[in-house]
Design an enzyme around this catalytic site. Structure first.
Site, PDB file in Angstrom:
ATOM      1  N   ARG A 238       0.862  -1.181   0.000  1.00 25.03           N
ATOM      2  CA  ARG A 238       0.000   0.000   0.000  1.00 25.03           C
ATOM      3  C   ARG A 238       0.898   1.230   0.000  1.00 25.03           C
ATOM      4  NH1 ARG A 238      -2.506  -3.538   3.755  1.00 25.03           N
ATOM      5  NH2 ARG A 238      -4.593  -4.208   3.085  1.00 25.03           N
ATOM      6  N   LYS A 263      -2.128  -1.773   7.583  1.00 25.03           N
ATOM      7  CA  LYS A 263      -3.565  -1.574   7.770  1.00 25.03           C
ATOM      8  C   LYS A 263      -4.068  -2.556   8.822  1.00 25.03           C
ATOM      9  CE  LYS A 263      -7.883  -1.235   5.153  1.00 25.03           C
ATOM     10  NZ  LYS A 263      -8.509  -1.347   3.820  1.00 25.03           N
ATOM     11  N   HIS A 369      -2.680   2.290  -6.160  1.00 24.87           N
ATOM     12  CA  HIS A 369      -3.201   1.037  -5.623  1.00 24.87           C
ATOM     13  C   HIS A 369      -3.350  -0.026  -6.704  1.00 24.87           C
ATOM     14  CE1 HIS A 369      -4.532  -0.712  -1.880  1.00 24.87           C
ATOM     15  NE2 HIS A 369      -5.570  -1.279  -2.481  1.00 24.87           N
ATOM     16  N   ARG A 372      -0.648  -2.632  -6.624  1.00 24.12           N
ATOM     17  CA  ARG A 372      -0.861  -3.717  -5.661  1.00 24.12           C
ATOM     18  C   ARG A 372      -1.771  -4.791  -6.257  1.00 24.12           C
ATOM     19  NH1 ARG A 372      -1.230  -4.920  -0.001  1.00 24.12           N
ATOM     20  NH2 ARG A 372      -3.309  -5.560   0.679  1.00 24.12           N
ATOM     21  N   HIS A 395      -3.973  -9.832   3.886  1.00 24.45           N
ATOM     22  CA  HIS A 395      -5.425  -9.952   4.029  1.00 24.45           C
ATOM     23  C   HIS A 395      -5.754 -10.876   5.198  1.00 24.45           C
ATOM     24  CE1 HIS A 395      -6.129  -8.895  -0.495  1.00 24.45           C
ATOM     25  NE2 HIS A 395      -5.966  -7.829   0.263  1.00 24.45           N
ATOM     26  N   TYR A 404      -9.176 -11.607  -6.758  1.00 23.04           N
ATOM     27  CA  TYR A 404      -8.236 -11.616  -7.886  1.00 23.04           C
ATOM     28  C   TYR A 404      -8.417 -12.838  -8.780  1.00 23.04           C
ATOM     29  CZ  TYR A 404      -6.106  -7.905  -5.180  1.00 23.04           C
ATOM     30  OH  TYR A 404      -5.900  -6.747  -4.475  1.00 23.04           O
TER      31      TYR A 404
END
Length: 422
Positions: A238, A263, A369, A372, A395, A404
């Site tokens: 990120r 995050k 982004h 990523r 994640h 994805y």
């Protein structure tokens, strides 16, 4: 059962007009029953205990839905508001007698609470901005000196959705800020709004660049910014992961980058692209010379999280703690007041990528982004296990990474390998 505490709770909700006067006795009754239930049940987790209590009211006691809702509201006010009041000696003294109609006082109190709870500075600024907009809306619609209530919060969120037509993510960001304001600063219980007033977001597929498009993008990134863009793509970072990257978090031998306090305040490791190692070593040599010059000038200390700064007071001047991409200017730390060299401004990288996308003639609405997203998709196309990709991206749930796979289905295997990029 401490009846004095329950009497204090009754005075609390009555004086703040949180419920109608005829409901006060019922609210006290529900809290008494909950405390008796909690003592007998022994469950330590409040939310779990409350859930069991409400289920008991429904099934064993035969309470109606409105009674269950009233009981839930009574207990949550007791737990989240009354227990934090000076009556229980847990509400900070500087929140006592706060004029909740005065934006200046409220903002100062909110900033103090945010820093007390160690929120990120960017979150602090975002929350204070939403509080200012909310009070501006309140002044326009109810006049100066109005005291906010639950209806005002609901009306403001409706205004954002219907009149200003902001996105779902923006609505939820505003709600989080106002939820913090109400619960932590002005002692206003939002009842069921914390569960129900949430803008729903539909699933959207991420924008992904092909390997060839990535090469075209890199070709139009200025040399002084190319390393930043390559590291973001090569590690699925990120933007703030890159900005906050420190020298100690680079492992050249293992080919890894350590992302600290990413995050959700989570740490993770991700890839350090082989193609970026030499350029990164040269860059660090230049950064070290800058750091040594700062030390000689008496300003070579970098920001550290509060707990670390107390435990290791001299660590801020050590080479390993310096930012990999420091700002080219010294600045005043908004929290400590010290003159320091912070990390680069994230908007710098955003502008570079935006210009490169236009110059490369890419029609996709790509942003920082997007790099990523492209990293994750290219790894899946190359046969990397999705669990490994999940770890690289940080994640919490595999379902987030699974998005994805929908992109991969729409793409044929990459005609060219991204090996020289990754």
């Amino acid at each position: 059962m401490d009846e004095q505490v329950l009497a204090g709770y009754a005075d609390y909700i009555r004086s703040r007009q949180l419920v109608k006067s005829e409901q006060v006795d019922w609210y006290v009754k529900w809290v008494r029953r909950f405390l008796e239930f909690a003592e007998a049940d022994g469950t330590r987790d409040f939310e779990k205990c409350l859930l069991l209590f409400l289920e008991n009211l429904r099934q064993d006691k035969g309470a109606q839905d409105w009674q269950v809702g009233q009981a839930k509201n009574a207990v949550r006010i007791y737990y989240y508001q009354f227990r934090r009041d000076p009556v229980s000696a847990s509400r900070p003294s500087w929140l006592t007698d706060l004029d909740v109609s005065d934006l200046k006082q409220v903002s100062e109190a909110a900033r103090a609470v945010l820093r007390l709870k160690n929120y990120a500075y960017r979150t602090e600024e975002t929350y204070l901005s939403w509080m200012g907009r909310f009070y501006g809306y309140l002044q326009v619609n109810r006049g100066a000196g109005a005291v906010p209530d639950t209806g005002d919060v609901r009306n403001y969120l409706t205004h954002l959705a219907l009149d200003q037509k902001v996105s779902a993510s923006t609505q939820n960001q505003a709600f989080n800020a106002l939820l913090f304001l109400c619960r932590e600063v002005i002692s206003l219980e939002l009842e069921e709004m914390d569960k129900n007033v949430r803008a729903r977001q539909g699933r959207k597929l991420p924008v992904v660049l092909s390997v060839e498009e990535m090469r075209r993008l890199f070709a139009h990134v200025p040399e002084e910014h190319l390393l930043k863009v390559r590291l973001i793509y090569g590690g699925g970072l990120r933007l703030m992961d890159l900005c906050r990257l420190r020298v100690k978090d680079i492992d050249f031998e293992s080919g890894l980058l350590f992302v600290r306090d990413g995050k959700g305040n989570k740490d993770r490791t991700t890839l350090l692209a082989e193609s970026s190692k030499d350029a990164l070593r040269r860059h660090l040599q230049a950064v070290k010379r800058l750091h040594e010059a700062d030390l000689a000038a008496g300003v070579g200390e970098v920001y550290l999280p509060t707990a670390l700064a107390r435990k290791y007071p001299r660590a801020g001047t050590e080479w390993g703690w310096q930012y990999v991409f420091p700002s080219d200017k010294l600045a005043n730390d908004p929290r400590s007041g010290k003159i320091r060299r912070h990390h680069i401004d994230p908007s710098t990288v955003q502008r570079v990528v935006k210009k490169a996308v236009r110059a490369a003639g890419l029609v996709k609405p790509a942003s920082v982004h997007t790099l990523r997203h492209s990293f994750a998709t290219h790894l899946l196309l190359q046969g990397v296990n999705i669990r490994q990709v999940q770890d690289y991206l940080g994640h919490a749930n595999l379902e987030t990474t699974m998005i994805y796979t929908h992109v991969v289905r729409e793409l044929s295997p990459a005609a060219e390998s991204p090996a020289d990029l990754l």
